[in-house]
Design an enzyme around this catalytic site. Structure first.
Site: not given
Length: 180
Positions: A44-46, A48, A143
């Protein structure tokens, strides 16, 4: 017996336990979870927030994160501008990104959810409205949700993963976790 941890990853936290190569310290999973030998099932992206599953079971980790298994992932997405029917139709049929076509998404407009405040807050512009979508995908490219909403003309302002398969955030506050 395998372990499965549900974690509500806060904004600005990396989906890994160490960040040794960074010249400036950044928050990682180790700032919140002190359980040996568990690893994230997916990322999970930074920038998000939301549900991140961690396990010590390699087979379970593959079933959760490998696109071949098509585990549905549901996101609450705040987008810039208000969508139109053509944008939702494009997401529902799949869009073609630089790395190829996406699978069709399930998407619907929702009222603004009762979420925790984000630090820092999402930028607010009086002249540009925003809307919320519930979007479910069955793959997990880098993403992907952000790129899909940008493709249809509505950049993502806030992205919260709410559900993966049968597991959801429910009442977990940011930074909290529980074992199931």
């Amino acid at each position: 017996m395998s372990r499965l941890i549900l974690f509500n990853k806060p904004f600005d936290v990396l989906s890994q336990f160490t960040d040794a190569r960074s010249p400036t310290p950044r928050a990682t999973l180790s700032d919140f979870i002190d359980v040996p030998r568990v690893y994230p099932a997916g990322r999970l992206d930074r920038d998000s927030e939301g549900l991140l599953l961690l396990t010590d079971d390699g087979a379970l980790q593959a079933r959760i994160s490998d696109p071949r298994f098509k585990a549905p992932k549901t996101y609450l997405v705040q987008i810039e501008g208000c969508y139109d029917d053509a944008a939702l139709a494009a997401l529902r049929t799949g869009v073609t990104l630089k790395d190829g076509p996406t699978r069709p998404a399930q998407v619907r407009r929702i009222d603004a959810p009762a979420l925790w405040p984000r630090t820092p807050p999402v930028r607010f512009r009086k002249s540009v409205p925003d809307c919320w979508l519930e979007l479910t995908i069955t793959e997990g490219r880098n993403r992907q949700v952000r790129r899909m909403t940008a493709y249809v003309g509505h950049p993502t302002l806030r992205l919260v993963r709410w559900r993966i398969g049968d597991w959801s955030l429910d009442d977990l506050a940011p930074g909290q976790w529980r074992e199931v």
